[in-house]
Design a protein around this motif. Structure first.
Motif, short mmCIF file in Angstrom:
data_model
loop_
_atom_site.label_atom_id
_atom_site.label_comp_id
_atom_site.label_asym_id
_atom_site.label_seq_id
_atom_site.Cartn_x
_atom_site.Cartn_y
_atom_site.Cartn_z
N VAL A 228 -18.49 69.03 88.29
CA VAL A 228 -17.30 68.55 87.57
C VAL A 228 -17.42 68.86 86.08
O VAL A 228 -16.46 69.34 85.44
CB VAL A 228 -17.12 67.03 87.79
CG1 VAL A 228 -15.99 66.50 86.90
CG2 VAL A 228 -16.81 66.73 89.24
N GLN A 232 -15.19 71.12 83.41
CA GLN A 232 -14.59 70.52 82.22
C GLN A 232 -15.47 70.76 80.99
O GLN A 232 -15.46 69.96 80.04
CB GLN A 232 -14.39 69.02 82.47
CG GLN A 232 -13.43 68.74 83.62
CD GLN A 232 -13.30 67.27 84.01
OE1 GLN A 232 -12.42 66.91 84.76
NE2 GLN A 232 -14.18 66.41 83.52
N VAL A 324 -18.30 62.48 82.85
CA VAL A 324 -17.22 62.86 83.77
C VAL A 324 -15.95 62.07 83.43
O VAL A 324 -14.85 62.62 83.39
CB VAL A 324 -17.64 62.63 85.23
CG1 VAL A 324 -16.42 62.70 86.16
CG2 VAL A 324 -18.67 63.66 85.67
N THR A 327 -14.59 63.15 79.74
CA THR A 327 -13.99 64.49 79.71
C THR A 327 -12.72 64.59 80.55
O THR A 327 -11.91 65.50 80.34
CB THR A 327 -15.00 65.56 80.21
OG1 THR A 327 -15.45 65.21 81.53
CG2 THR A 327 -16.19 65.66 79.28
N SER A 328 -12.51 63.63 81.45
CA SER A 328 -11.29 63.65 82.27
C SER A 328 -10.06 63.27 81.46
O SER A 328 -8.93 63.57 81.86
CB SER A 328 -11.42 62.70 83.45
OG SER A 328 -11.37 61.35 83.03
N LEU A 330 -9.00 60.28 81.11
CA LEU A 330 -8.36 59.11 81.71
C LEU A 330 -8.69 57.80 80.99
O LEU A 330 -8.00 56.81 81.16
CB LEU A 330 -8.77 58.99 83.19
CG LEU A 330 -8.26 60.10 84.11
CD1 LEU A 330 -8.89 59.99 85.49
CD2 LEU A 330 -6.74 60.03 84.21
N ALA A 345 -11.48 60.18 87.88
CA ALA A 345 -12.16 61.11 86.98
C ALA A 345 -12.81 62.25 87.75
O ALA A 345 -12.74 63.42 87.35
CB ALA A 345 -13.21 60.37 86.15
N ASN A 347 -11.92 63.23 90.77
CA ASN A 347 -10.82 64.01 91.36
C ASN A 347 -10.25 65.02 90.37
O ASN A 347 -9.82 66.12 90.74
CB ASN A 347 -9.70 63.07 91.84
CG ASN A 347 -9.93 62.56 93.26
OD1 ASN A 347 -10.71 63.15 94.01
ND2 ASN A 347 -9.29 61.47 93.60
N ALA A 348 -10.23 64.63 89.09
CA ALA A 348 -9.67 65.51 88.06
C ALA A 348 -10.49 66.79 87.91
O ALA A 348 -9.96 67.82 87.47
CB ALA A 348 -9.62 64.77 86.72
N GLY A 349 -11.77 66.73 88.27
CA GLY A 349 -12.63 67.90 88.13
C GLY A 349 -12.92 68.60 89.42
O GLY A 349 -13.71 69.55 89.46
#
Length: 449
Positions: A228, A232, A324, A327-328, A330, A345, A347-349
Motif C-alpha cells: 500500500v 502511495q 497507511v 497517506t490515504s 482519510l 485506508a 482499501n484506498a491503496g
C-alpha cells in the motif's frame, strides 16, 4: 451509558495525565542514558540472539517462543484499531509520540527482562513464576509486598477486562462480521471455543500457537502494508513531515458536525504515549511474566531479546498502520474511526476490497494471539495473589466466560477501561524499575565486560 463513558473518560485523562507520562518517559530516558543507548548499539545483537538457541537450566519455553508469546500479547487491536483511534483523537502527531515512547520503552523493556530472569521462581506445578510481583518482593524486600500485590491485582483485572479479552474479541467479531457477513454470535462462539482449546493447555500450548502464528501474520501484514505504501509513495515524505510537525503544534483533523477538530499538543502526546504503551507494553510489566519462562540463564541476553518486541510492535507494525492511514488522506477527509478507518485506508491503496480483507485477517489472528497471551499473564498474577495454583483452573474458566460475553459489549467504554487498567499496572512496575536500576546496570556491565 453516556454518563459511564464520561466518567471513564475523565479517569483515563487523570491516570494518563502528566505524572504517568513523565514517569514513563523518565524511566526510559534514565535507562537509555545509564546503559549507554543500549537499544541502538545492541539492537543487531539482540535480533541475532532471537535465532540463536540457548538452553538454560530453568525455564518452560525457548527464548524464541517466549518472545513470540510476548509479541502475541502486544500485536493485537492496538496495532491496527488502536493506531487508527490514536490518530483520530490525537492527530498525526500521536504517531510521533508513539515512536518516542517506543524508543525509550526499549530500554525499559530490557530492564524488565533482566529483572524477570534474576528474580523468577518455581510454583507448585514445577512451572516458572516470574514478573514484576516477584522482583518487587524479592528485589525491594518483603515490606514492599503490598506493591507487588497491587500490581498482580491490576494485572489480573487487565487480563480479564482490559487488554486481554474485551477489545480483542470485539475487534474480531466486528471485523469478521463486516468483511465476511458472518453473524456475530457465531464468530463469538468460534473464538470462545478456540480460546478454551489453547489456554487450557497451559504455557506450552500458548507458546506453540504463538510461535507459529505470530511470525507468519506479522510478515503478511508488513508485506501488505509495504504494498500500500509503495502505491502511495508520493505522499510518504509529506506524511513524515506532518507527523513531526503535528507533534509540536496544534493540528486539525476531521470530526463531528463542525467538520474539523483542533487537536492540542498535549492531547497528541497523551494519546500517542498511552497507545504506544498499549501496543508495546513497555513499562506496563506484563511481558516480564512470560520472559521469566524462557529457557535462559542470562538476564541480559533475555532482556535484549525482550526489547526487540517493542521495536517490531511499535516501530515497525504500528508505524506502517499509521502511515497507511495518513497517506490515504482519510484522516482529514473523513470522520471514520477505528477499524473502519483502517479498512478504508488499506482499501484506498489496494484494488477492490482487498484492503478490508487484509485488515480483517490481520485483526483476527493478531487479536486471537493477544487473547491467549494475556491469559497467561493473568494466570501468573492469580498464582501470586493466592500463593498457589489451586485457583488457576477457576481463573481460566472465568477468562473464557469473559471472551464469550465480549462480543455483546459496547466498544467505547472498553477502550477507556483498557487504558485505565494499563496505567494502574504501570505505576508499581515503574517504581520497582527505578529502585532496582543499580542491579540492572551492574548485571549489564558484568555481561558486556
Amino acid at each position: 451509558m453516556e454518563s459511564l463513558i464520561g466518567v471513564l473518560q475523565q479517569i483515563q485523562e487523570i491516570v494518563w495525565g502528566p505524572p504517568t507520562m513523565i514517569l514513563l518517559l523518565i524511566t526510559g530516558l534514565y535507562y537509555t542514558l545509564r546503559l549507554g543507548f543500549l537499544q541502538f548499539i545492541h539492537l543487531p545483537k539482540a535480533i541475532r540472539y532471537i535465532f540463536e538457541k540457548e538452553e538454560g537450566s530453568v525455564g518452560d519455553v525457548s527464548a524464541f517462543a517466549s518472545l513470540c508469546t510476548a509479541l502475541a500479547a502486544t500485536i493485537g487491536t492496538g496495532s491496527i484499531v488502536g493506531v487508527a483511534t490514536a490518530l483520530r483523537v490525537g492527530g498525526p502527531g500521536a504517531l510521533f509520540w508513539m515512536w518516542v515512547s517506543a524508543i525509550l520503552g526499549m530500554a525499559t523493556k530490557y530492564a524488565e527482562g533482566v529483572l524477570a530472569i534474576k528474580y523468577r521462581s518455581i510454583d507448585e506445578n514445577g512451572e516458572v513464576a516470574g514478573g514484576p510481583m516477584y522482583y518487587i518482593e524479592q528485589g525491594m524486600g518483603s515490606k514492599w509486598k503490598w506493591l507487588a500485590k497491587l500490581f498482580a491485582f491490576f494485572g489480573a483485572v487487565t487480563a480479564l477486562m482490559g487488554c486481554g479479552t474485551f477489545p480483542q474479541v470485539n475487534a474480531i467479531t466486528e471485523s469478521v462480521s463486516n468483511a465476511f457477513s458472518v453473524p456475530i454470535p457465531l464468530v463469538g462462539a468460534v473464538v470462545t471455543i478456540a480460546t478454551a482449546a489453547v489456554v487450557l493447555g497451559g504455557i506450552k500450548s500458548i507458546s506453540s500457537v504463538a510461535e507459529f502464528v505470530v511470525p507468519l501474520m506479522a510478515a503478511f501484514y508488513v508485506a501488505a502494508s509495504a504494498y500500500v505504501l509503495f502505491n502511495q509513495s508520493a505522499a510518504l515524505p509529506g506524511a513524515f513531515v506532518l507527523v513531526v510537525k503535528s507533534a509540536f503544534e496544534p493540528t486539525a483533523v476531521a470530526g463531528g458536525a463542525t467538520g474539523a477538530v483542533i487537536v492540542s499538543v498535549m492531547t497528541a502526546m497523551r494519546t500517542g504515549i498511552a497507545r504506544g504503551v498499549y501496543t508495546n507494553e513497555a513499562g506496563l510489566g506484563s511481558a516480564p511474566i512470560v520472559v521469566a519462562a524462557a529457557k535462559s540463564d542470562s538476564g541480559v541476553r533475555q532482556g535484549l531479546i525482550a526489547m526487540t518486541g517493542v521495536f517490531f510492535t511499535t516501530i515497525v507494525i504500528c508505524t506502517m498502520t499509521g502511515l497507511v492511514i495518513i497517506t490515504s488522506g482519510l484522516l482529514e477527509g473523513s470522520t471514520l474511526d477505528g477499524g473502519i478507518l483502517s479498512n478504508a485506508a488499506f482499501n484506498a491503496g489496494m484494488s477492490g476490497d482487498m484492503g478490508m480483507y487484509v485488515v480483517s485477517i490481520g485483526l483476527v489472528f493478531f487479536s486471537f494471539t493477544t487473547i491467549i497471551g494475556w491469559n497467561y499473564y493473568g494466570e501468573r498474577c492469580v498464582v501470586y495473589l493466592t500463593d498457589g495454583v489451586k485457583y488457576v483452573m477457576s481463573y481460566k474458566i472465568l477468562y473464557i466466560l469473559c471472551v464469550a460475553v465480549a462480543p455483546y459489549l459496547s466498544i467505547r467504554p472498553i477502550w477507556y477501561m483498557a487504558d485505565i487498567t494499563n496505567a494502574c499496572m504501570a505505576f508499581p512496575n515503574l517504581i520497582a524499575l527505578l529502585v532496582l536500576s543499580p542491579i540492572v546496570i551492574a548485571e549489564t556491565k558484568k555481561y558486556f565486560q
